[in-house]
Design a protein around this motif. Structure first.
Motif, mmCIF file in Angstrom:
data_model
loop_
_atom_site.group_PDB
_atom_site.id
_atom_site.type_symbol
_atom_site.label_atom_id
_atom_site.label_comp_id
_atom_site.label_asym_id
_atom_site.label_seq_id
_atom_site.Cartn_x
_atom_site.Cartn_y
_atom_site.Cartn_z
ATOM 1 N N GLU A 20 0.838 -1.206 0.000
ATOM 2 C CA GLU A 20 0.000 0.000 0.000
ATOM 3 C C GLU A 20 0.872 1.255 0.000
ATOM 4 N N ALA A 21 1.954 1.228 0.782
ATOM 5 C CA ALA A 21 2.832 2.399 0.863
ATOM 6 C C ALA A 21 3.544 2.647 -0.461
ATOM 7 N N VAL A 22 4.064 1.587 -1.079
ATOM 8 C CA VAL A 22 4.753 1.751 -2.361
ATOM 9 C C VAL A 22 3.787 2.279 -3.422
ATOM 10 N N LYS A 23 2.565 1.776 -3.402
ATOM 11 C CA LYS A 23 1.555 2.256 -4.357
ATOM 12 C C LYS A 23 1.232 3.724 -4.114
ATOM 13 N N GLU A 24 1.102 4.104 -2.848
ATOM 14 C CA GLU A 24 0.739 5.485 -2.493
ATOM 15 C C GLU A 24 1.818 6.478 -2.913
ATOM 16 N N PHE A 25 3.086 6.064 -2.766
ATOM 17 C CA PHE A 25 4.188 6.990 -3.056
ATOM 18 C C PHE A 25 4.835 6.711 -4.413
ATOM 19 N N ASN A 26 4.183 5.930 -5.231
ATOM 20 C CA ASN A 26 4.757 5.575 -6.535
ATOM 21 C C ASN A 26 4.872 6.789 -7.462
ATOM 22 N N ASP A 27 3.858 7.641 -7.451
ATOM 23 C CA ASP A 27 3.850 8.812 -8.333
ATOM 24 C C ASP A 27 4.708 9.921 -7.707
ATOM 25 N N PRO A 28 5.837 10.275 -8.326
ATOM 26 C CA PRO A 28 6.736 11.272 -7.711
ATOM 27 C C PRO A 28 6.138 12.670 -7.630
ATOM 28 N N LEU A 31 2.423 23.702 7.086
ATOM 29 C CA LEU A 31 1.410 24.459 7.840
ATOM 30 C C LEU A 31 0.130 24.683 7.059
ATOM 31 N N ILE A 32 0.181 24.533 5.757
ATOM 32 C CA ILE A 32 -1.017 24.799 4.950
ATOM 33 C C ILE A 32 -1.431 23.537 4.192
ATOM 34 N N GLU A 33 -2.711 23.525 3.798
ATOM 35 C CA GLU A 33 -3.267 22.356 3.127
ATOM 36 C C GLU A 33 -2.938 22.383 1.633
ATOM 37 N N HIS A 34 -3.063 21.220 1.003
ATOM 38 C CA HIS A 34 -2.750 21.140 -0.426
ATOM 39 C C HIS A 34 -3.716 21.948 -1.286
ATOM 40 N N GLU A 35 -4.903 22.226 -0.745
ATOM 41 C CA GLU A 35 -5.885 22.984 -1.520
ATOM 42 C C GLU A 35 -5.508 24.457 -1.637
ATOM 43 N N ASP A 36 -4.609 24.913 -0.792
ATOM 44 C CA ASP A 36 -4.172 26.314 -0.835
ATOM 45 C C ASP A 36 -3.449 26.589 -2.155
ATOM 46 N N GLU A 37 -3.785 27.719 -2.789
ATOM 47 C CA GLU A 37 -3.218 28.047 -4.093
ATOM 48 C C GLU A 37 -1.690 28.131 -4.050
ATOM 49 N N ARG A 38 -1.154 28.552 -2.898
ATOM 50 C CA ARG A 38 0.312 28.689 -2.790
ATOM 51 C C ARG A 38 1.031 27.341 -2.933
ATOM 52 N N MET A 39 0.301 26.276 -2.628
ATOM 53 C CA MET A 39 0.944 24.960 -2.670
ATOM 54 C C MET A 39 1.368 24.556 -4.080
ATOM 55 N N SER A 75 2.759 13.301 -6.904
ATOM 56 C CA SER A 75 1.504 13.371 -6.140
ATOM 57 C C SER A 75 1.685 14.175 -4.856
ATOM 58 N N ASN A 76 0.563 14.584 -4.283
ATOM 59 C CA ASN A 76 0.614 15.374 -3.055
ATOM 60 C C ASN A 76 1.223 14.578 -1.903
ATOM 61 N N THR A 77 0.795 13.314 -1.755
ATOM 62 C CA THR A 77 1.314 12.518 -0.637
ATOM 63 C C THR A 77 2.810 12.250 -0.794
ATOM 64 N N THR A 78 3.240 12.021 -2.041
ATOM 65 C CA THR A 78 4.670 11.817 -2.265
ATOM 66 C C THR A 78 5.454 13.093 -1.974
ATOM 67 N N THR A 79 4.884 14.242 -2.336
ATOM 68 C CA THR A 79 5.573 15.503 -2.056
ATOM 69 C C THR A 79 5.701 15.717 -0.547
ATOM 70 N N ASP A 80 4.695 15.275 0.226
ATOM 71 C CA ASP A 80 4.821 15.343 1.690
ATOM 72 C C ASP A 80 6.032 14.539 2.155
ATOM 73 N N LEU A 81 6.181 13.340 1.596
ATOM 74 C CA LEU A 81 7.324 12.500 1.976
ATOM 75 C C LEU A 81 8.637 13.150 1.537
ATOM 76 N N ARG A 82 8.654 13.708 0.349
ATOM 77 C CA ARG A 82 9.875 14.343 -0.156
ATOM 78 C C ARG A 82 10.213 15.591 0.671
ATOM 79 N N TYR A 83 9.175 16.220 1.235
ATOM 80 C CA TYR A 83 9.423 17.356 2.142
ATOM 81 C C TYR A 83 10.157 16.874 3.393
ATOM 82 N N LEU A 84 9.683 15.785 3.968
ATOM 83 C CA LEU A 84 10.350 15.262 5.162
ATOM 84 C C LEU A 84 11.807 14.895 4.879
ATOM 85 N N ILE A 85 12.049 14.361 3.695
ATOM 86 C CA ILE A 85 13.400 13.916 3.343
ATOM 87 C C ILE A 85 14.396 15.069 3.401
#
Length: 490
Positions: free
Chosen positions: A144-152, A191-199, A154-164
């Motif tokens: 499930e994790a590999v599938k979720e972060f497969n797309d470099p 601090l802000i959600e992905h729906e924010d235009e700045r994201m 995507s929003n969830t992958t960018t969250d992971l890349r932020y932590l890195i």
């Protein structure tokens, strides 16, 4: 067709027979592709498990706290790579695992013990192994994790890349200056959600920063990660089901055959002595037979369907080329016949000197012998091994103003005729929907994959050829009334 972020053909450079992409043209040998999914994700999946378990807001907070405390340790690790952590000195590992355990339940990272087994990674298992988790459960979480972060991207992958990038930032290995876009992205991203235009701007900045990975890859671990998980799980074959195309082309073919019969009756004298009539009618019947075989044998969704289409397309172009040039070469149709017979003679002479053709072969030597000697005694018949009229097939498409037919249709179906990899991949290798197999392709031994029908395009080209024929011979009125959409040249 979505073409955003894609270069056009005109943006490419043609260098010594190769068409080079703009990116490769700029970077050349300096370009070293580093795949997020295949090469970097295995190292950071442990942070991904934390994000998935606790959700974005809490997961980012926990991840940042862990990475900040890791940055305070006196260890030689600048990127939170699991292979470096698990290979660190025992005391360093204890310090790292103690920090992680302050914020994360052992069960969250326990799925990784399927890779870091107790016999070799005793300390890791001491901290994170949870007996109650079955092998199947641990595999399912990693899948499930590999599938979720497969797309470099995507929003969830960018969250992971932020932590890195947090760890090298906290350590001071990445320095950003006020005013740069990346500074605002780092400050505000969590601090802000992905729906924010700045994201929209922040996400691209984060991905760019994370992509700057100049550390040497741990190829051994990356290879182990994929091979171990790949061998533990089965392929999940998927294919696209293209259905047969509904068409009334049979009626069109039957009506056209009636016209051909009428033309033969009305031009019996031409059949006896006119090379032009022989070539045009013979080629039309050849195309018609192929088209009927395509339909009768239900080949429209097959590899052979593409062979059939390409042949019909090539014959149409050749007929158009002959007609276009008959004013400058009055014997062009006879030349075309002799050129073709010469091709047969070439085979015949070689077969006579070889034993490869036997009684079971599809090549019948007596028939070849008769055909070669039909127009004249073979000793007077030369063999031309060049292109007919010394023009390549590509040039002929251009001369008859059908350049697009060559560039798209002929080039595409040529892949099937020559058995190039693109055609093999499309027709004979199906998609594996298992993220732990890196979405590889598997041989379609059971013949699941059917291809899109060629009927529509074949009929389109066949109709163009009938229009060509109708420009040379008078077609009956009933046919003209029935197929008013066709262009009749006479």
């Amino acid at each position: 067709m979505e073409t955003k972020w894609r270069s056009r053909l005109s943006d490419h450079k043609y260098i010594k027979g190769k068409i080079i992409t703009p990116m490769n043209s700029i970077l050349g040998d300096k370009l070293a592709l580093n795949s997020w999914t295949k090469e970097r994700l295995p190292e950071y999946l442990w942070l991904g498990l934390i994000l998935l378990h606790y959700g974005r807001k809490e997961g980012l907070e926990i991840g940042q706290r862990i990475l900040y405390l890791l940055s305070r340790l006196d260890i030689d690790i600048y990127k939170p790579k699991i292979s470096q952590i698990t290979n660190a000195k025992e005391q360093e590992q204890r310090e790292i695992y103690d920090i992680i355990n302050r914020f994360v339940e052992p069960a969250v990272l326990s799925p990784l013990t399927i890779l870091f087994r107790g016999d070799k990674y005793e300390l890791f298992n001491k901290y994170f192994y949870v007996r109650e988790q079955t092998v199947e459960y641990r595999l399912s979480i990693i899948r499930e994790a590999v599938k979720e972060f497969n797309d470099p991207q995507s929003n969830t992958t960018t969250d992971l890349r932020y932590l890195i990038i947090c760890l090298p930032l906290y350590i001071g290995k990445i320095n950003l200056f006020e005013g740069l876009n990346g500074v605002e992205a780092i400050k505000n991203y969590s601090l802000i959600e992905h729906e924010d235009e700045r994201m929209r701007l922040y996400r691209s900045s984060i991905r760019s920063l994370e992509g700057l990975d100049f550390e040497e890859k741990n190829d051994s671990y990356i290879s182990y990660f994929w091979s171990e998980l790949g061998m533990l799980t089965d392929c999940k074959p998927m294919y696209i089901e293209f259905r047969e195309q509904i068409s009334d082309v049979n009626l069109f073919i039957d009506d056209t055959k009636k016209v051909l019969e009428q033309l033969l009756l009305e031009n019996k004298k031409n059949l006896l002595e006119d090379a032009k009539f022989n070539v045009l009618l013979g080629s039309t019947v050849y195309m018609t037979k192929i088209f009927e075989e395509l339909i009768d044998k239900k080949l429209e969704n097959s590899i052979l369907g593409r062979h059939a289409f390409r042949t019909i397309l090539e014959v149409y172009i050749m007929m158009k080329y002959l007609l276009m040039n008959e004013n400058t070469n009055s014997s062009i149709f006879l030349d075309y016949q002799l050129y073709g017979v010469g091709k047969y003679k070439h085979v015949l002479l070689r077969a006579r000197e070889s034993s490869i053709v036997d009684e079971n072969s599809h090549i019948e030597i007596p028939i070849l012998n008769a055909l070669v000697n039909e127009p004249m005694f073979e000793e007077f018949l030369d063999i031309d091994v060049r292109y007919f009229d010394t023009q390549s097939i590509k040039k002929k498409f251009e001369i008859v103003d059908e350049k697009e037919l060559y560039e798209i249709y002929y080039e595409y179906d040529n892949n099937y005729v020559h058995g190039f990899w693109g055609a093999i991949r499309e027709s004979s290798m199906i998609f594996c929907d298992n993220p732990l197999h890196k979405y590889h392709s598997i041989p379609d031994i059971e013949n699941y994959q059917k291809l899109p029908s060629v009927i529509y395009d074949t009929e389109k080209v066949f109709r163009k050829h009938i229009e060509l024929l109708a420009s040379q011979y008078e077609f009956p009125d009933w046919y003209k009334q029935k197929y008013k959409e066709l262009n009749y040249g006479i």
